[in-house]
Design a protein around this motif. Structure first.
Motif, short mmCIF file in Angstrom:
data_model
loop_
_atom_site.label_atom_id
_atom_site.label_comp_id
_atom_site.label_asym_id
_atom_site.label_seq_id
_atom_site.Cartn_x
_atom_site.Cartn_y
_atom_site.Cartn_z
N LYS A 66 62.54 24.31 -52.84
CA LYS A 66 62.39 24.29 -54.31
C LYS A 66 62.14 25.69 -54.87
CE LYS A 66 60.92 19.48 -54.66
NZ LYS A 66 59.84 18.52 -54.82
N GLY A 67 61.62 26.58 -54.03
CA GLY A 67 61.24 27.93 -54.52
C GLY A 67 62.36 28.95 -54.48
N ILE A 68 63.46 28.64 -53.79
CA ILE A 68 64.55 29.62 -53.64
C ILE A 68 65.31 29.79 -54.96
CG2 ILE A 68 66.77 30.03 -52.50
CD1 ILE A 68 65.68 28.15 -50.23
N GLN A 69 65.57 31.05 -55.32
CA GLN A 69 66.50 31.30 -56.42
C GLN A 69 67.89 31.24 -55.81
OE1 GLN A 69 65.50 34.96 -58.37
NE2 GLN A 69 63.56 34.15 -59.12
N ARG A 70 68.61 30.19 -56.11
CA ARG A 70 69.87 29.92 -55.39
C ARG A 70 71.03 30.75 -55.91
NH1 ARG A 70 69.65 23.73 -53.32
NH2 ARG A 70 67.39 23.68 -53.03
N LEU A 71 71.90 31.10 -55.00
CA LEU A 71 73.14 31.79 -55.37
C LEU A 71 74.29 30.79 -55.34
CD1 LEU A 71 73.17 35.21 -53.44
CD2 LEU A 71 72.28 34.68 -55.72
N ASP A 72 75.21 30.92 -56.29
CA ASP A 72 76.40 30.07 -56.29
C ASP A 72 77.16 30.27 -54.99
OD1 ASP A 72 75.87 29.09 -58.73
OD2 ASP A 72 77.29 30.38 -59.81
N GLY A 73 77.69 29.19 -54.45
CA GLY A 73 78.53 29.30 -53.26
C GLY A 73 77.74 29.34 -51.96
N VAL A 74 76.41 29.28 -52.05
CA VAL A 74 75.60 29.28 -50.83
C VAL A 74 75.03 27.87 -50.63
CG1 VAL A 74 73.56 30.24 -49.67
CG2 VAL A 74 75.01 31.71 -51.10
N ARG A 75 75.10 27.38 -49.39
CA ARG A 75 74.54 26.06 -49.09
C ARG A 75 73.24 26.22 -48.31
NH1 ARG A 75 80.09 23.06 -47.51
NH2 ARG A 75 78.76 21.83 -46.14
N TYR A 76 72.22 25.49 -48.79
CA TYR A 76 70.88 25.59 -48.21
C TYR A 76 70.61 24.27 -47.47
CZ TYR A 76 70.77 29.47 -51.47
OH TYR A 76 71.07 30.64 -52.16
N SER A 77 70.53 24.36 -46.16
CA SER A 77 70.52 23.16 -45.32
C SER A 77 69.11 22.81 -44.81
CB SER A 77 71.45 23.41 -44.13
OG SER A 77 71.45 22.31 -43.28
N ALA A 78 68.96 21.55 -44.41
CA ALA A 78 67.68 21.10 -43.84
C ALA A 78 67.93 20.19 -42.65
CB ALA A 78 66.89 20.34 -44.89
N LEU A 79 67.06 20.31 -41.66
CA LEU A 79 67.12 19.43 -40.50
C LEU A 79 66.44 18.10 -40.85
CD1 LEU A 79 68.23 20.57 -37.83
CD2 LEU A 79 65.89 20.89 -37.05
N THR A 80 67.07 16.99 -40.48
CA THR A 80 66.50 15.67 -40.80
C THR A 80 66.66 14.73 -39.59
OG1 THR A 80 68.64 15.05 -41.78
CG2 THR A 80 66.94 15.82 -43.29
N PRO A 81 65.56 14.35 -38.95
CA PRO A 81 65.67 13.51 -37.74
C PRO A 81 65.83 12.02 -38.04
CG PRO A 81 63.37 14.05 -38.12
CD PRO A 81 64.16 14.75 -39.20
N ASN A 82 65.51 11.63 -39.28
CA ASN A 82 65.51 10.19 -39.60
C ASN A 82 65.63 10.02 -41.12
OD1 ASN A 82 62.99 11.04 -40.47
ND2 ASN A 82 61.88 10.13 -38.76
N LEU A 83 65.61 8.74 -41.54
CA LEU A 83 65.78 8.43 -42.96
C LEU A 83 64.69 9.08 -43.82
CD1 LEU A 83 67.80 6.82 -44.58
CD2 LEU A 83 66.45 4.77 -44.17
N LYS A 84 63.47 9.08 -43.30
CA LYS A 84 62.37 9.68 -44.06
C LYS A 84 62.66 11.16 -44.32
CE LYS A 84 57.45 10.22 -44.31
NZ LYS A 84 56.17 9.62 -44.05
N GLU A 118 68.85 5.47 -28.85
CA GLU A 118 67.96 5.16 -29.99
C GLU A 118 68.15 6.16 -31.12
OE1 GLU A 118 64.28 3.08 -27.48
OE2 GLU A 118 64.35 5.25 -27.74
N SER A 119 68.37 7.43 -30.75
CA SER A 119 68.54 8.45 -31.81
C SER A 119 69.81 8.16 -32.61
CB SER A 119 68.55 9.87 -31.24
OG SER A 119 69.76 10.16 -30.56
N ILE A 120 70.87 7.72 -31.92
CA ILE A 120 72.12 7.41 -32.63
C ILE A 120 71.89 6.24 -33.60
CG2 ILE A 120 74.55 6.70 -32.35
CD1 ILE A 120 73.93 9.44 -30.99
N GLU A 121 71.14 5.24 -33.13
CA GLU A 121 70.83 4.09 -34.00
C GLU A 121 70.09 4.55 -35.25
OE1 GLU A 121 71.73 0.87 -33.79
OE2 GLU A 121 73.00 1.62 -32.17
N ARG A 122 69.16 5.50 -35.07
CA ARG A 122 68.39 6.03 -36.19
C ARG A 122 69.26 6.77 -37.19
NH1 ARG A 122 63.42 9.43 -33.66
NH2 ARG A 122 62.36 7.60 -32.90
N PHE A 123 70.32 7.39 -36.66
CA PHE A 123 71.17 8.21 -37.55
C PHE A 123 72.07 7.36 -38.44
CE2 PHE A 123 71.01 11.56 -33.93
CZ PHE A 123 69.81 12.05 -34.41
N ILE A 124 72.34 6.12 -38.03
CA ILE A 124 73.31 5.32 -38.80
C ILE A 124 72.87 5.12 -40.26
CG2 ILE A 124 74.45 3.04 -38.95
CD1 ILE A 124 74.57 3.15 -35.83
N PRO A 125 71.64 4.62 -40.50
CA PRO A 125 71.25 4.47 -41.92
C PRO A 125 71.15 5.81 -42.65
CG PRO A 125 69.38 3.98 -40.44
CD PRO A 125 70.60 4.10 -39.58
#
Ligand SMILES: CC(C)(COP(=O)([O-])OP(=O)([O-])OC[C@H]1O[C@@H](n2cnc3c(N)ncnc32)[C@H](O)[C@@H]1OP(=O)([O-])[O-])[C@@H](O)C(=O)NCCC(=O)NCCSC(=O)C[C@@](C)(O)CC(=O)[O-]
Length: 296
Positions: A66-84, A118-125
Protein backbone atom coordinates in the motif's frame (compact mmCIF):
# COMPACT_ATOMS: atom_id res chain seq x y z
CA UNK A 1 18.17 -22.82 -30.45
CA UNK A 2 19.76 -19.37 -30.42
CA UNK A 3 20.14 -17.11 -27.39
CA UNK A 4 17.19 -14.74 -26.79
CA UNK A 5 17.50 -11.12 -27.98
CA UNK A 6 16.07 -9.87 -24.72
CA UNK A 7 15.59 -11.24 -21.22
CA UNK A 8 13.19 -9.97 -18.60
CA UNK A 9 14.13 -10.03 -14.95
CA UNK A 10 11.63 -11.00 -12.29
CA UNK A 11 13.05 -9.33 -9.20
CA UNK A 12 12.58 -11.30 -5.99
CA UNK A 13 14.92 -9.44 -3.61
CA UNK A 14 12.21 -7.62 -1.64
CA UNK A 15 10.47 -10.95 -0.95
CA UNK A 16 12.86 -13.89 -1.30
CA UNK A 17 15.70 -11.73 -0.03
CA UNK A 18 14.09 -9.83 2.81
CA UNK A 19 12.06 -12.79 4.13
CA UNK A 20 15.35 -13.86 5.71
CA UNK A 21 16.23 -10.54 7.34
CA UNK A 22 15.06 -9.79 10.84
CA UNK A 23 15.31 -6.02 11.11
CA UNK A 24 14.37 -4.19 7.94
CA UNK A 25 11.99 -1.27 8.34
CA UNK A 26 8.85 -1.04 6.22
CA UNK A 27 10.20 2.25 4.83
CA UNK A 28 13.42 0.57 3.66
CA UNK A 29 11.38 -2.16 1.95
CA UNK A 30 9.21 0.41 0.17
CA UNK A 31 12.28 2.40 -0.89
CA UNK A 32 13.87 -0.77 -2.31
CA UNK A 33 10.82 -1.66 -4.40
CA UNK A 34 10.60 1.91 -5.72
CA UNK A 35 14.33 2.02 -6.53
CA UNK A 36 14.04 -1.26 -8.46
CA UNK A 37 11.12 0.05 -10.50
CA UNK A 38 13.06 3.23 -11.30
CA UNK A 39 15.98 1.05 -12.45
CA UNK A 40 13.67 -0.42 -15.11
CA UNK A 41 12.50 -3.70 -13.53
CA UNK A 42 8.94 -4.46 -14.64
CA UNK A 43 7.97 -7.29 -12.28
CA UNK A 44 8.87 -7.07 -8.62
CA UNK A 45 7.90 -9.55 -5.91
CA UNK A 46 7.26 -7.09 -3.14
CA UNK A 47 5.24 -9.00 -0.55
CA UNK A 48 4.42 -12.37 0.95
CA UNK A 49 1.07 -13.13 2.56
CA UNK A 50 2.13 -16.22 4.45
CA UNK A 51 1.46 -16.96 8.11
CA UNK A 52 3.19 -14.32 10.26
CA UNK A 53 3.85 -17.10 12.77
CA UNK A 54 5.94 -18.88 10.15
CA UNK A 55 7.68 -15.87 8.60
CA UNK A 56 7.30 -12.80 10.84
CA UNK A 57 9.72 -10.85 8.63
CA UNK A 58 6.97 -10.45 6.01
CA UNK A 59 4.19 -9.43 8.40
CA UNK A 60 4.21 -5.86 7.07
CA UNK A 61 3.52 -6.95 3.48
CA UNK A 62 0.20 -5.08 3.23
CA UNK A 63 1.85 -1.84 4.40
CA UNK A 64 4.62 -2.33 1.86
CA UNK A 65 2.23 -2.88 -1.05
CA UNK A 66 0.00 0.00 0.00
CA UNK A 67 2.95 2.34 0.61
CA UNK A 68 4.65 2.01 -2.79
CA UNK A 69 4.38 4.90 -5.23
CA UNK A 70 3.63 2.76 -8.25
CA UNK A 71 5.00 3.23 -11.73
CA UNK A 72 2.88 2.52 -14.80
CA UNK A 73 3.81 -0.73 -16.48
CA UNK A 74 5.32 -2.27 -13.34
CA UNK A 75 3.69 -5.29 -11.68
CA UNK A 76 4.00 -5.68 -7.92
CA UNK A 77 3.63 -9.32 -6.93
CA UNK A 78 2.91 -11.20 -3.71
CA UNK A 79 3.43 -14.77 -2.58
CA UNK A 80 0.19 -16.47 -1.49
CA UNK A 81 0.16 -20.03 -0.07
CA UNK A 82 -3.61 -20.29 0.35
CA UNK A 83 -6.97 -18.53 -0.02
CA UNK A 84 -6.36 -16.40 3.06
CA UNK A 85 -3.11 -15.13 1.53
CA UNK A 86 -4.88 -14.34 -1.73
CA UNK A 87 -7.57 -12.35 0.08
CA UNK A 88 -4.93 -10.29 1.88
CA UNK A 89 -3.06 -9.76 -1.40
CA UNK A 90 -6.22 -8.58 -3.17
CA UNK A 91 -6.98 -6.20 -0.33
CA UNK A 92 -3.46 -4.75 -0.46
CA UNK A 93 -3.65 -4.27 -4.24
CA UNK A 94 -1.12 -6.84 -5.51
CA UNK A 95 -0.91 -6.75 -9.32
CA UNK A 96 -0.33 -10.49 -9.42
CA UNK A 97 0.26 -13.34 -6.97
CA UNK A 98 2.32 -16.51 -6.84
CA UNK A 99 1.53 -19.94 -5.50
CA UNK A 100 4.40 -22.21 -4.51
CA UNK A 101 4.69 -25.96 -4.60
CA UNK A 102 7.70 -28.27 -4.43
CA UNK A 103 9.01 -31.21 -6.39
CA UNK A 104 10.02 -32.78 -3.09
CA UNK A 105 7.75 -34.08 -0.31
CA UNK A 106 10.25 -33.22 2.41
CA UNK A 107 10.45 -29.57 1.41
CA UNK A 108 6.69 -29.27 0.93
CA UNK A 109 6.12 -30.48 4.49
CA UNK A 110 8.75 -28.18 6.02
CA UNK A 111 7.83 -25.13 3.97
CA UNK A 112 4.04 -25.19 3.85
CA UNK A 113 3.16 -27.94 6.31
CA UNK A 114 1.43 -30.25 3.84
CA UNK A 115 2.12 -32.80 1.13
CA UNK A 116 2.51 -31.87 -2.54
CA UNK A 117 -0.96 -33.25 -3.30
CA UNK A 118 -2.54 -31.34 -0.38
CA UNK A 119 -0.87 -28.13 -1.60
CA UNK A 120 -2.39 -28.61 -5.07
CA UNK A 121 -5.83 -29.08 -3.48
CA UNK A 122 -5.31 -25.83 -1.56
CA UNK A 123 -4.42 -23.97 -4.74
CA UNK A 124 -7.64 -24.87 -6.59
CA UNK A 125 -9.97 -22.43 -4.75
CA UNK A 126 -7.19 -19.81 -4.81
CA UNK A 127 -6.91 -20.13 -8.60
CA UNK A 128 -10.69 -19.86 -8.98
CA UNK A 129 -10.85 -16.69 -6.90
CA UNK A 130 -7.85 -15.15 -8.65
CA UNK A 131 -9.48 -15.85 -12.01
CA UNK A 132 -12.70 -14.21 -10.86
CA UNK A 133 -10.63 -11.10 -10.05
CA UNK A 134 -8.60 -11.29 -13.29
CA UNK A 135 -5.46 -11.57 -11.20
CA UNK A 136 -2.53 -13.32 -12.90
CA UNK A 137 -1.03 -16.18 -10.87
CA UNK A 138 2.54 -17.37 -11.17
CA UNK A 139 3.61 -20.82 -9.97
CA UNK A 140 6.85 -21.81 -8.28
CA UNK A 141 8.25 -25.31 -8.13
CA UNK A 142 10.94 -25.61 -5.46
CA UNK A 143 13.81 -28.08 -5.24
CA UNK A 144 13.99 -28.78 -8.98
CA UNK A 145 17.69 -29.71 -8.76
CA UNK A 146 17.88 -31.09 -5.24
CA UNK A 147 16.25 -30.89 -1.82
CA UNK A 148 17.78 -30.15 1.60
CA UNK A 149 15.65 -32.94 3.10
CA UNK A 150 15.14 -35.53 0.33
CA UNK A 151 18.40 -35.12 -1.62
CA UNK A 152 18.23 -35.96 -5.35
CA UNK A 153 14.90 -35.17 -7.00
CA UNK A 154 13.64 -37.11 -10.03
CA UNK A 155 13.25 -34.90 -13.10
CA UNK A 156 9.94 -36.66 -13.75
CA UNK A 157 8.61 -35.22 -10.49
CA UNK A 158 9.68 -31.69 -11.49
CA UNK A 159 7.89 -32.15 -14.82
CA UNK A 160 4.78 -33.53 -13.12
CA UNK A 161 4.39 -30.70 -10.61
CA UNK A 162 5.22 -28.02 -13.20
CA UNK A 163 2.58 -29.36 -15.56
CA UNK A 164 -0.03 -29.49 -12.80
CA UNK A 165 0.57 -25.83 -11.89
CA UNK A 166 0.46 -24.83 -15.55
CA UNK A 167 -2.79 -26.71 -16.13
CA UNK A 168 -4.25 -25.13 -12.98
CA UNK A 169 -3.88 -21.80 -14.80
CA UNK A 170 -0.53 -20.34 -13.74
CA UNK A 171 0.62 -17.97 -16.49
CA UNK A 172 4.27 -18.81 -15.82
CA UNK A 173 6.12 -21.57 -13.97
CA UNK A 174 9.29 -20.60 -12.15
CA UNK A 175 11.71 -23.47 -11.62
CA UNK A 176 13.48 -23.08 -8.30
CA UNK A 177 16.92 -24.46 -7.52
CA UNK A 178 16.17 -23.63 -3.91
CA UNK A 179 19.54 -24.64 -2.48
CA UNK A 180 21.65 -23.83 -5.54
CA UNK A 181 23.09 -27.32 -5.94
CA UNK A 182 22.54 -27.56 -9.71
CA UNK A 183 25.27 -27.60 -12.32
CA UNK A 184 24.88 -26.47 -15.95
CA UNK A 185 24.30 -29.73 -17.84
CA UNK A 186 21.95 -31.08 -15.20
CA UNK A 187 20.04 -27.78 -15.12
CA UNK A 188 19.66 -27.75 -18.87
CA UNK A 189 18.44 -31.36 -19.01
CA UNK A 190 15.86 -30.60 -16.34
CA UNK A 191 14.62 -27.51 -18.22
CA UNK A 192 14.44 -29.42 -21.51
CA UNK A 193 12.35 -32.14 -19.83
CA UNK A 194 9.92 -29.57 -18.38
CA UNK A 195 9.77 -27.67 -21.69
CA UNK A 196 8.52 -30.87 -23.37
CA UNK A 197 5.30 -30.47 -21.30
CA UNK A 198 5.08 -26.73 -20.54
CA UNK A 199 5.91 -24.25 -23.34
CA UNK A 200 9.35 -22.71 -22.77
CA UNK A 201 7.93 -19.19 -23.09
CA UNK A 202 5.87 -19.99 -19.99
CA UNK A 203 8.93 -20.98 -17.94
CA UNK A 204 11.26 -18.95 -15.75
CA UNK A 205 14.43 -19.84 -13.87
CA UNK A 206 14.81 -19.16 -10.15
CA UNK A 207 18.34 -20.23 -9.31
CA UNK A 208 19.93 -19.64 -5.93
CA UNK A 209 23.67 -19.05 -5.98
CA UNK A 210 24.69 -21.08 -2.93
CA UNK A 211 27.42 -23.01 -4.77
CA UNK A 212 28.33 -20.17 -7.15
CA UNK A 213 26.75 -22.00 -10.10
CA UNK A 214 23.72 -19.83 -10.85
CA UNK A 215 25.19 -17.68 -13.62
CA UNK A 216 26.63 -20.72 -15.41
CA UNK A 217 23.37 -22.63 -14.97
CA UNK A 218 21.33 -19.75 -16.39
CA UNK A 219 23.63 -19.38 -19.38
CA UNK A 220 23.31 -23.11 -20.07
CA UNK A 221 19.51 -22.84 -19.98
CA UNK A 222 19.12 -19.64 -22.02
CA UNK A 223 19.55 -21.57 -25.27
CA UNK A 224 16.44 -23.62 -24.49
CA UNK A 225 14.31 -20.56 -25.25
CA UNK A 226 13.71 -19.37 -21.70
CA UNK A 227 13.83 -15.59 -21.37
CA UNK A 228 12.53 -14.84 -17.86
CA UNK A 229 14.97 -15.05 -14.97
CA UNK A 230 14.29 -14.49 -11.27
CA UNK A 231 17.08 -12.62 -9.56
CA UNK A 232 17.65 -10.85 -6.27
CA UNK A 233 19.28 -7.44 -6.12
CA UNK A 234 22.56 -7.50 -4.17
CA UNK A 235 22.12 -11.29 -3.99
CA UNK A 236 19.83 -10.83 -0.98
CA UNK A 237 18.33 -13.85 0.62
CA UNK A 238 18.06 -17.54 1.17
CA UNK A 239 15.13 -19.59 2.37
CA UNK A 240 13.98 -19.90 5.99
CA UNK A 241 13.14 -23.58 5.30
CA UNK A 242 16.36 -24.48 3.47
CA UNK A 243 19.22 -24.09 5.93
CA UNK A 244 22.42 -22.72 4.44
CA UNK A 245 20.79 -21.60 1.18
CA UNK A 246 22.04 -18.24 -0.02
CA UNK A 247 20.17 -15.74 -2.17
CA UNK A 248 19.21 -15.91 -5.80
CA UNK A 249 21.75 -14.86 -8.36
CA UNK A 250 22.39 -11.13 -7.90
CA UNK A 251 20.35 -9.12 -10.42
CA UNK A 252 23.32 -6.88 -11.17
CA UNK A 253 25.52 -9.87 -12.08
CA UNK A 254 22.96 -11.22 -14.55
CA UNK A 255 22.36 -7.80 -16.14
CA UNK A 256 26.12 -7.28 -16.57
CA UNK A 257 26.53 -10.65 -18.30
CA UNK A 258 23.50 -10.21 -20.57
CA UNK A 259 24.43 -6.67 -21.63
CA UNK A 260 27.96 -7.89 -22.32
CA UNK A 261 26.45 -10.51 -24.65
CA UNK A 262 24.29 -7.93 -26.43
CA UNK A 263 21.07 -9.19 -24.79
CA UNK A 264 18.67 -6.42 -23.82
CA UNK A 265 17.07 -6.27 -20.36
CA UNK A 266 15.62 -2.76 -20.24
CA UNK A 267 17.43 -2.30 -16.92
CA UNK A 268 19.76 0.57 -15.99
CA UNK A 269 22.68 -1.30 -14.37
CA UNK A 270 24.00 1.70 -12.42
CA UNK A 271 20.60 2.46 -10.90
CA UNK A 272 20.12 -1.22 -10.12
CA UNK A 273 23.47 -1.41 -8.35
CA UNK A 274 22.60 1.76 -6.41
CA UNK A 275 19.33 0.13 -5.29
CA UNK A 276 21.29 -2.91 -4.11
CA UNK A 277 23.89 -0.78 -2.35
CA UNK A 278 21.19 1.20 -0.51
CA UNK A 279 19.45 -1.89 0.90
CA UNK A 280 22.81 -3.51 1.72
CA UNK A 281 23.75 -0.38 3.65
CA UNK A 282 20.42 -0.52 5.50
CA UNK A 283 21.34 -4.11 6.44
CA UNK A 284 24.81 -3.02 7.56
CA UNK A 285 26.78 -4.96 4.94
CA UNK A 286 28.31 -4.64 1.50
CA UNK A 287 26.37 -5.76 -1.56
CA UNK A 288 26.46 -9.48 -2.35
CA UNK A 289 26.75 -8.63 -6.06
CA UNK A 290 30.28 -8.90 -7.45
CA UNK A 291 29.35 -6.49 -10.25
CA UNK A 292 27.97 -3.90 -7.80
CA UNK A 293 31.19 -4.11 -5.75
CA UNK A 294 33.33 -3.77 -8.88
CA UNK A 295 31.35 -0.74 -10.03
CA UNK A 296 32.06 0.78 -6.61
C1 LIG B 1 1.07 -22.38 4.39
C2 LIG B 1 0.99 -22.10 5.88
C3 LIG B 1 0.11 -20.91 6.17
C4 LIG B 1 0.39 -23.33 6.54
O1 LIG B 1 0.55 -23.24 7.94
P1 LIG B 1 -0.36 -24.05 8.94
O2 LIG B 1 0.11 -23.76 10.34
O3 LIG B 1 -0.40 -25.48 8.50
O4 LIG B 1 -1.77 -23.39 8.56
P2 LIG B 1 -3.11 -23.14 9.27
O5 LIG B 1 -4.11 -23.01 8.18
O6 LIG B 1 -3.33 -24.17 10.37
O7 LIG B 1 -2.93 -21.69 9.95
C5 LIG B 1 -2.13 -21.46 11.09
C6 LIG B 1 -2.25 -20.00 11.47
O8 LIG B 1 -1.74 -19.17 10.42
C7 LIG B 1 -2.78 -18.31 9.92
N1 LIG B 1 -2.63 -18.23 8.47
C8 LIG B 1 -2.74 -19.22 7.57
N2 LIG B 1 -2.51 -18.77 6.35
C9 LIG B 1 -2.23 -17.45 6.47
C10 LIG B 1 -1.89 -16.46 5.52
N3 LIG B 1 -1.80 -16.73 4.22
N4 LIG B 1 -1.67 -15.22 5.98
C11 LIG B 1 -1.76 -14.94 7.29
N5 LIG B 1 -2.06 -15.85 8.24
C12 LIG B 1 -2.30 -17.10 7.82
C13 LIG B 1 -4.08 -18.99 10.32
O9 LIG B 1 -5.11 -18.04 10.36
C14 LIG B 1 -3.72 -19.56 11.66
O10 LIG B 1 -3.68 -18.53 12.61
P3 LIG B 1 -4.17 -18.80 14.14
O11 LIG B 1 -5.56 -19.30 14.04
O12 LIG B 1 -3.21 -19.84 14.69
O13 LIG B 1 -4.01 -17.45 14.78
C15 LIG B 1 2.41 -21.88 6.50
O14 LIG B 1 3.13 -23.08 6.38
C16 LIG B 1 3.17 -20.79 5.82
O15 LIG B 1 2.80 -19.63 5.91
N6 LIG B 1 4.27 -21.15 5.11
C17 LIG B 1 5.04 -20.20 4.34
C18 LIG B 1 6.50 -20.49 4.48
C19 LIG B 1 7.28 -19.50 3.63
O16 LIG B 1 6.91 -18.36 3.48
N7 LIG B 1 8.42 -19.97 3.08
C20 LIG B 1 9.26 -19.15 2.27
C21 LIG B 1 8.69 -18.86 0.93
S1 LIG B 1 8.86 -20.20 -0.23
C22 LIG B 1 10.38 -19.94 -0.91
O17 LIG B 1 11.10 -19.08 -0.47
C23 LIG B 1 10.74 -20.74 -2.13
C24 LIG B 1 10.62 -19.94 -3.43
C25 LIG B 1 9.18 -19.54 -3.73
O18 LIG B 1 11.38 -18.74 -3.36
C26 LIG B 1 11.16 -20.77 -4.62
C27 LIG B 1 12.50 -21.46 -4.36
O19 LIG B 1 13.53 -20.80 -4.13
O20 LIG B 1 12.49 -22.69 -4.36
Amino acid sequence: MALPKSVSLFEVGPRDGLQNEKSVSTEAKIALVQDLAHAGIKRIEAASFVSPKWVPQMADSAEVLKGIQRLDGVRYSALTPNLKGLELALDAGASEVAIFAAASEGFSQKNINCSIEESIERFIPLMEKAKAHNLPVRGYVSCVLGCPYDGEIAVSEVVRVSEILYKLGCYEISLGDTIGVGTPLKARKMVEAVAARVPEDKLALHFHDTYGQALANILACLETGISVIDTSVAGLGGCPYAKGASGNLASEDLVYMLHGMGIDTGVDLKRLAAAGNAISQALGRTSGSKVARALG
